[in-house]
Design a protein around this motif. Structure first.
Motif, PDB file in Angstrom:
ATOM      1  N   ARG A 278      28.820  -8.203  -4.591  1.00 34.58           N
ATOM      2  CA  ARG A 278      27.475  -8.676  -4.252  1.00 34.58           C
ATOM      3  C   ARG A 278      26.569  -7.476  -4.026  1.00 34.58           C
ATOM      4  NH1 ARG A 278      30.424 -11.120   0.763  1.00 34.58           N
ATOM      5  NH2 ARG A 278      30.994  -8.929   0.642  1.00 34.58           N
ATOM      6  N   HIS A 279      25.658  -7.252  -4.927  1.00 32.18           N
ATOM      7  CA  HIS A 279      24.854  -6.040  -4.813  1.00 32.18           C
ATOM      8  C   HIS A 279      23.386  -6.288  -5.116  1.00 32.18           C
ATOM      9  CE1 HIS A 279      28.522  -3.828  -4.249  1.00 32.18           C
ATOM     10  NE2 HIS A 279      29.031  -4.472  -5.277  1.00 32.18           N
ATOM     11  N   ASP A 280      22.528  -5.446  -4.548  1.00 34.03           N
ATOM     12  CA  ASP A 280      21.084  -5.579  -4.746  1.00 34.03           C
ATOM     13  C   ASP A 280      20.643  -4.892  -6.037  1.00 34.03           C
ATOM     14  OD1 ASP A 280      20.778  -6.902  -2.364  1.00 34.03           O
ATOM     15  OD2 ASP A 280      20.279  -5.096  -1.223  1.00 34.03           O
ATOM     16  N   PRO A 281      19.806  -5.553  -6.842  1.00 36.55           N
ATOM     17  CA  PRO A 281      19.245  -4.860  -8.011  1.00 36.55           C
ATOM     18  C   PRO A 281      18.223  -3.798  -7.585  1.00 36.55           C
ATOM     19  CG  PRO A 281      18.311  -7.060  -7.785  1.00 36.55           C
ATOM     20  CD  PRO A 281      19.397  -6.962  -6.766  1.00 36.55           C
ATOM     21  N   CYS A 282      17.746  -3.910  -6.370  1.00 40.31           N
ATOM     22  CA  CYS A 282      16.809  -2.904  -5.845  1.00 40.31           C
ATOM     23  C   CYS A 282      16.949  -2.882  -4.328  1.00 40.31           C
ATOM     24  CB  CYS A 282      15.372  -3.247  -6.234  1.00 40.31           C
ATOM     25  SG  CYS A 282      14.171  -2.013  -5.684  1.00 40.31           S
ATOM     26  N   ILE A 283      16.971  -1.713  -3.763  1.00 36.43           N
ATOM     27  CA  ILE A 283      17.194  -1.587  -2.323  1.00 36.43           C
ATOM     28  C   ILE A 283      15.897  -1.244  -1.590  1.00 36.43           C
ATOM     29  CG2 ILE A 283      17.703   0.874  -2.167  1.00 36.43           C
ATOM     30  CD1 ILE A 283      19.958  -1.869  -0.799  1.00 36.43           C
ATOM     31  N   VAL A 284      14.872  -0.953  -2.370  1.00 34.97           N
ATOM     32  CA  VAL A 284      13.656  -0.363  -1.793  1.00 34.97           C
ATOM     33  C   VAL A 284      13.003  -1.268  -0.758  1.00 34.97           C
ATOM     34  CG1 VAL A 284      11.387   0.624  -2.319  1.00 34.97           C
ATOM     35  CG2 VAL A 284      13.309   0.984  -3.889  1.00 34.97           C
ATOM     36  N   GLN A 285      12.866  -2.559  -1.069  1.00 34.58           N
ATOM     37  CA  GLN A 285      12.157  -3.461  -0.140  1.00 34.58           C
ATOM     38  C   GLN A 285      12.897  -3.572   1.189  1.00 34.58           C
ATOM     39  OE1 GLN A 285      13.718  -4.275  -2.855  1.00 34.58           O
ATOM     40  NE2 GLN A 285      14.836  -6.207  -2.667  1.00 34.58           N
ATOM     41  N   ARG A 286      14.238  -3.489   1.163  1.00 30.75           N
ATOM     42  CA  ARG A 286      14.993  -3.542   2.410  1.00 30.75           C
ATOM     43  C   ARG A 286      14.967  -2.190   3.126  1.00 30.75           C
ATOM     44  NH1 ARG A 286      20.817  -5.296   1.106  1.00 30.75           N
ATOM     45  NH2 ARG A 286      21.021  -4.785   3.308  1.00 30.75           N
TER      46      ARG A 286
ATOM     47  N   LEU B  76      15.744 -11.514  -4.166  1.00 30.00           N
ATOM     48  CA  LEU B  76      15.801 -10.137  -4.669  1.00 30.00           C
ATOM     49  C   LEU B  76      17.035  -9.393  -4.186  1.00 30.00           C
ATOM     50  CD1 LEU B  76      12.099  -9.096  -4.103  1.00 30.00           C
ATOM     51  CD2 LEU B  76      13.195  -9.672  -6.275  1.00 30.00           C
ATOM     52  N   SER B  77      17.624  -9.904  -3.152  1.00 34.93           N
ATOM     53  CA  SER B  77      18.718  -9.093  -2.583  1.00 34.93           C
ATOM     54  C   SER B  77      20.030  -9.858  -2.602  1.00 34.93           C
ATOM     55  CB  SER B  77      18.354  -8.632  -1.171  1.00 34.93           C
ATOM     56  OG  SER B  77      18.714  -9.587  -0.225  1.00 34.93           O
ATOM     57  N   THR B  78      21.078  -9.141  -2.351  1.00 36.36           N
ATOM     58  CA  THR B  78      22.435  -9.685  -2.396  1.00 36.36           C
ATOM     59  C   THR B  78      22.552 -10.974  -1.587  1.00 36.36           C
ATOM     60  OG1 THR B  78      24.636  -9.358  -1.518  1.00 36.36           O
ATOM     61  CG2 THR B  78      22.950  -7.961  -0.611  1.00 36.36           C
ATOM     62  N   PRO B  79      23.264 -11.961  -2.123  1.00 39.04           N
ATOM     63  CA  PRO B  79      23.441 -13.214  -1.394  1.00 39.04           C
ATOM     64  C   PRO B  79      24.370 -13.052  -0.192  1.00 39.04           C
ATOM     65  CG  PRO B  79      24.655 -13.257  -3.476  1.00 39.04           C
ATOM     66  CD  PRO B  79      23.863 -12.003  -3.473  1.00 39.04           C
ATOM     67  N   ARG B  80      25.005 -11.900  -0.079  1.00 38.55           N
ATOM     68  CA  ARG B  80      25.861 -11.621   1.060  1.00 38.55           C
ATOM     69  C   ARG B  80      25.068 -11.803   2.357  1.00 38.55           C
ATOM     70  NH1 ARG B  80      26.655  -5.952   2.374  1.00 38.55           N
ATOM     71  NH2 ARG B  80      25.540  -5.759   0.425  1.00 38.55           N
TER      72      ARG B  80
ATOM     73  N   GLY C 267       2.561  -6.472  -5.888  1.00 40.23           N
ATOM     74  CA  GLY C 267       3.903  -6.763  -5.375  1.00 40.23           C
ATOM     75  C   GLY C 267       4.632  -7.746  -6.278  1.00 40.23           C
ATOM     76  N   GLU C 268       3.892  -8.738  -6.759  1.00 41.39           N
ATOM     77  CA  GLU C 268       4.504  -9.732  -7.645  1.00 41.39           C
ATOM     78  C   GLU C 268       5.057  -9.060  -8.907  1.00 41.39           C
ATOM     79  OE1 GLU C 268       6.137 -12.963  -7.566  1.00 41.39           O
ATOM     80  OE2 GLU C 268       4.639 -12.585  -5.981  1.00 41.39           O
ATOM     81  N   LYS C 269       4.285  -8.123  -9.425  1.00 44.09           N
ATOM     82  CA  LYS C 269       4.747  -7.394 -10.624  1.00 44.09           C
ATOM     83  C   LYS C 269       5.984  -6.562 -10.313  1.00 44.09           C
ATOM     84  CE  LYS C 269       0.140  -7.059 -12.627  1.00 44.09           C
ATOM     85  NZ  LYS C 269      -1.018  -6.154 -12.733  1.00 44.09           N
ATOM     86  N   MET C 270       5.994  -5.978  -9.120  1.00 44.23           N
ATOM     87  CA  MET C 270       7.168  -5.195  -8.725  1.00 44.23           C
ATOM     88  C   MET C 270       8.399  -6.104  -8.671  1.00 44.23           C
ATOM     89  SD  MET C 270       5.663  -2.802  -5.654  1.00 44.23           S
ATOM     90  CE  MET C 270       4.484  -1.474  -5.921  1.00 44.23           C
ATOM     91  N   LYS C 271       8.226  -7.254  -8.077  1.00 41.99           N
ATOM     92  CA  LYS C 271       9.351  -8.201  -8.001  1.00 41.99           C
ATOM     93  C   LYS C 271       9.848  -8.556  -9.401  1.00 41.99           C
ATOM     94  CE  LYS C 271       7.896 -10.646  -3.797  1.00 41.99           C
ATOM     95  NZ  LYS C 271       7.523 -11.983  -3.268  1.00 41.99           N
ATOM     96  N   GLN C 272       8.911  -8.758 -10.320  1.00 41.18           N
ATOM     97  CA  GLN C 272       9.313  -9.069 -11.694  1.00 41.18           C
ATOM     98  C   GLN C 272      10.134  -7.929 -12.281  1.00 41.18           C
ATOM     99  OE1 GLN C 272       9.167 -12.038 -12.881  1.00 41.18           O
ATOM    100  NE2 GLN C 272       8.086 -12.621 -11.003  1.00 41.18           N
ATOM    101  N   ALA C 273       9.727  -6.715 -11.979  1.00 41.34           N
ATOM    102  CA  ALA C 273      10.478  -5.558 -12.492  1.00 41.34           C
ATOM    103  C   ALA C 273      11.897  -5.560 -11.934  1.00 41.34           C
ATOM    104  CB  ALA C 273       9.769  -4.254 -12.118  1.00 41.34           C
ATOM    105  N   ILE C 274      12.023  -5.941 -10.679  1.00 44.46           N
ATOM    106  CA  ILE C 274      13.352  -6.002 -10.061  1.00 44.46           C
ATOM    107  C   ILE C 274      14.181  -7.115 -10.707  1.00 44.46           C
ATOM    108  CG2 ILE C 274      14.610  -6.486  -7.918  1.00 44.46           C
ATOM    109  CD1 ILE C 274      12.218  -5.271  -6.391  1.00 44.46           C
ATOM    110  N   LEU C 275      13.571  -8.282 -10.840  1.00 46.17           N
ATOM    111  CA  LEU C 275      14.306  -9.402 -11.429  1.00 46.17           C
ATOM    112  C   LEU C 275      14.652  -9.105 -12.890  1.00 46.17           C
ATOM    113  CD1 LEU C 275      12.325 -12.320  -9.759  1.00 46.17           C
ATOM    114  CD2 LEU C 275      14.690 -11.615  -9.280  1.00 46.17           C
TER     115      LEU C 275
END
Lengths: 354, 354, 354, 354
Positions: free
Chosen positions: B328-336, B53-57, B190-198
């Motif tokens: 390299r950027h996150d599609p969503c920052i919320v989980q971090r 979900l997050s940047t590969p950096r 949570g799984e649905k949230m991840k899908q929304a992020i992806l």
């Protein structure tokens, strides 16, 4: 601590049923001519007893300026303004019965037996009157610098009117709204809001609402990254106002429903100035103003004082019991709080630009 | 100013592409044994590159403690922790193209040509890493005092899970959530949230969300009326976190839909303790804790860095143009950001109780 | 800024010829019973017109408490005390003639034409009256904690009496001195000091002196290394008092005449307590109290207002001219300032121990 | 708290024998080019081991800048500079033997068993190195504004040279003195001072002295009446410097020997500017600069570390005993402290003018 600010310092003091309430405002430059009529009008916007929606309790709310002003011009030294408490009825309050939603319980927890509980003491909404006095001075200084601050009631209970984000916004509009008894854009919707308030009142109940505030004319570059972000400074002031329980800048909580491609405010230039074509961020990026109107909304909870019977505790007997709050109370505080929000904002903005 | 606090003082420093980022934390009493593993785990919750979900950096985010700690025990003097910047690619950034939703424009407005724009400079979300370090120390001190802080993701885009206000809440639950990669109560949601992020990611877009935070074990009587209200202190810290655009305590903006008779939290006693039977006020009355869990939510906007083409301005040519943000950027920052919210809260609570 | 303190906050306001002067004192815990007689006695020690040595100008200096006190007990919220200005003769002051040694010139430089120059305005020594009020409250709180503060006049012009460092020192002695019109250890030497003052007065001149202050009963461990050293906190308060131009702790400037082997205060123990056998460091090592009496001296310059003809500038004509200061002025301010020094010290110590 | 300042914020951290010492300096505007050679020279003026007068302990004192500077130009965000501790010999220190005149006792009283006592820990004079780094930056910013700061040793033990008040004073003179190993006006008197230091050293003893500091080019109108008086701000910084035990502005304690008619600095004009014909007040009236040189002196006590046998207490056994301090120590700290006084002053002045 009841002192706030970095470049200005505000100290608020007083209890609802003490000798006087007041404020010391330090950091106002010398040479500002005070328009005492303007200050009085702002005080009146907050004052109770102005119409059928608010408590019939009349408060003169006449400010006596003790220092920092000579011949109606600021001298540059601390300005102290006080308001004498004249119309107080302490007998309405029973020390042992905790009023739900109020600070009675937390006041006793913090201050112990010496807590001045009468009329909410230092927690009283009345303590916002000195804040309006200080903010009205700040507004005049900001006005000299081309900055205007205004607000409207965006929501009362379930009655809403459009956001400043989605309707034309101008200094003139802000001024026009500020002259209204009930500060809304649309008087038609305002009428429905009033009905909601009177409806709650007739049920011995109360309602809350949302105030949206706008700062126009603020140059880009004001604020700081991180701890002194414009949002931090404004929010710390807003949560000083009794009954405020939420704040959002720009789209705020609605950002969750937007994707980045829509939420980001694209930049545009006319060759001279750079601006954004939308203002979802409410005029603030990275804690710093971007030159667009600064827009935010605060949520106010329903007035906790209601005439209905409520469950509570008698702290002396440590027994469950009920309370019926008598006395003079507003079924809704939002319309009177609009000017408090504006004046608090004026102080926060002033602290950021000096 | 990048200094925060009254009884503790935190100074944050560093730029995304400078030599190091770090923090000075002053006011931590002597004699606190630091659990370095706990600190590392907290740092890891924020670190990028932990999952798809997050940047590969990859960032090591290893904190070097320079002062204030001897043999893993605090000495009582200022604690400085730094994190070296190692994996920086400055060439990804073009000074003249303003990234919409970012602080590029406001940074140049405030700091002029000397603004360190590389990777957002001092505005970078990376600067929250030292905040987590400081907050992890604060958490340990609070834990000694029986205070626990945790959070969950309440919403991502349009996917929601129940509030802590409407579901069972315990120290154990908070701990359990904190151990999850994706900090939610219900893994199914949570799984649905991840899908929304992806999903947003696959559209080269981004989403935001809401984090709800809980403070358990805080005694009644903490905070102040007015300017140092618990809400003021917490909110001023929360708006220091990049991308936070709203905060609400207890029912917050939902208070508008409640009448006083429902919104007020009635008091009750079991003969020994006084508590409220509901917690709409989020554990705070009159700016002071009432002994119930302190609950609040923060709204985070969608990550502004998206790969889609966006309109913007070339500041050198003063011409309208477009930008496609590489890197390299996150599609969503919320989980971090959940751990950042918790750690910021720990610092705010610590400042209020010391 | 006229706000001082970290754990307490003091805001001083008012001008010599304005409506009132006063102070807001925040951070005093709830439950402190105020001995109003003690406060009045302390105010009287500072008040003018008490004897032939000071200005015949009578000031009631009656404090009105506006907030923070209920039934003579502190409530824990900000205490505001004001003193109305009643006996003001503004006609004595000419705006264009700068009084040498006064803040007329610097006041106009800082505040411009709006500077309230009447009677020194906000620079007036009269503004120390609210400081005494606040300090008298601090003294009562400190007294509850076993801490006593007192002072004596160590020098007037060239007449000296022994230091507290070189004579027996006790709480009783401090109390005894505080009850004297002219606060000295030796009344015989005090008589000579008075003669020096009257002598200067008869020459239309003025004299200064040195006040030595002692804090007894302060536990070891109070203060901080570096920026919040006990010396830093006390000195920042002392230089707030008009006419103070120097401060030294323990041997102070006399340390230059001592070698380390003599200057160092050796430690000794009786098996239970650790103390020093000398107190050259004035009870402070590394910015932190060591349990010995805290001792320091402040130098006060001669009263700048003298009746002799002095050279000065007429700012309107921008011409050199002379001035003869009429009005009611003290040939020496030191004896009235002793209580101000003590009260300022009480506030500084209180801020350090809370 | 180890944070200082209002418009700038300085946070000092580090222990003598920890990993590193350093400072965060916030509030320096963007765009200031840093002269790293100047900074290095200033650091060297404070560094030990420069000549026979000071400890042979060599410290590199090389500052690493971690943030706030890009391409040797300030970015406007917090500047963090650190100095690694490399040459530390902790075995020289015995935890149980209190060194007279040092902060060992007070450190343990404040911080308990976790106190880092090695080499004085956070109380070490070495912690002034980061202050010099920060002050050297402040000096460069002030220099841009036409303000120069310099100092000389006015007294070592009983050897004195004339005050800046009684000899010609210029920017060039200050610069010239700053380039000397032993910063005095008269090298002849300086030689005698050195002999006094070496004499004390040969007796295993130490001496103190007086540093006089001058601020040239400061405009009139800087500072505030009362709590933020220029004297308050400067003195609070000066007493942060270890071993400083006294400060006086202008004539300071000598004011006691002057009558008002002599002490008052008469105003004069050349038709364009207003100035005073004497400068007894050290450039400050009513807490505000009057445009004359700001002059003050600080008294420094003899270095407490001496090789002679001294009486003390063994805190473990709670028994009286003796101590002989081994290790590497200066017989006099004054010559190295001059630049610390200047740099502290630069920070204080900068905080007052921004």
């Amino acid at each position: 601590m009841n002192t706030w600010g970095n470049k200005i310092k505000i100290s608020i003091f007083g209890e609802s049923h003490g000798a006087a309430i007041g404020v010391v405002l330090d950091g106002i430059p010398s040479g500002l001519p005070l328009d005492m009529d303007f200050i009085r009008r702002e005080m009146l916007r907050r004052a109770p007893g102005q119409n059928s929606l608010s408590t019939p309790r009349k408060e003169a709310d006449e400010v006596e300026i003790l220092s920092g002003v000579m011949n109606s011009v600021t001298t540059g030294t601390p300005i102290c303004g006080i308001i004498k408490n004249t119309n107080t009825k302490s007998k309405d309050y029973n020390k042992n019965l905790l009023r739900p939603g109020h600070a009675d319980f937390t006041g006793f927890q913090k201050y112990g037996d010496s807590h001045d509980f009468r009329g909410g003491g230092h927690f009283s909404g009345r303590i916002t009157a000195p804040l309006v006095f200080a903010g009205a001075i700040a507004k005049q200084l900001l006005s000299q610098k081309g900055i205007s601050i205004g607000s409207h009631i965006k929501q009362i209970y379930d009655i809403k009117e459009p956001s400043f984000m989605d309707s034309p916004l101008s200094k003139e509009l802000l001024n026009e709204i500020s002259l209204k008894d009930f500060p809304v854009i649309s008087d038609e919707i305002g009428e429905k809001m009033k009905q909601a308030i009177l409806g709650a009142s007739s049920e011995k109940d109360s309602v809350g609402g949302i105030i949206e505030c706008a700062v126009l004319g603020l140059a880009a570059g004001i604020g700081s990254p991180f701890f002194a972000s414009l949002e931090s400074v404004i929010s710390s002031m807003m949560f000083s106002i009794p009954a405020v329980k939420g704040i959002e800048f720009g789209r705020g909580f609605d950002f969750t429903n937007l994707k980045g491609s829509v939420a980001n405010d694209p930049f545009q230039t006319d060759g001279e100035k750079i601006f954004t074509t939308t203002n979802n961020n409410g005029g603030i990026n990275g804690g710093i103003s971007n030159g667009m109107p600064v827009l935010f909304s605060v949520a106010m909870k329903p007035t906790p004082s209601i005439a209905q019977t409520q469950n509570t505790v008698d702290t002396e007997k440590m027994e469950n019991t009920t309370i019926e709050i008598k006395g003079r109370h507003d079924p809704c505080i939002v319309q009177r709080a609009a000017v408090v929000v504006e004046c608090g904002t004026a102080l926060a903005v002033l602290d950021s630009i000096l």
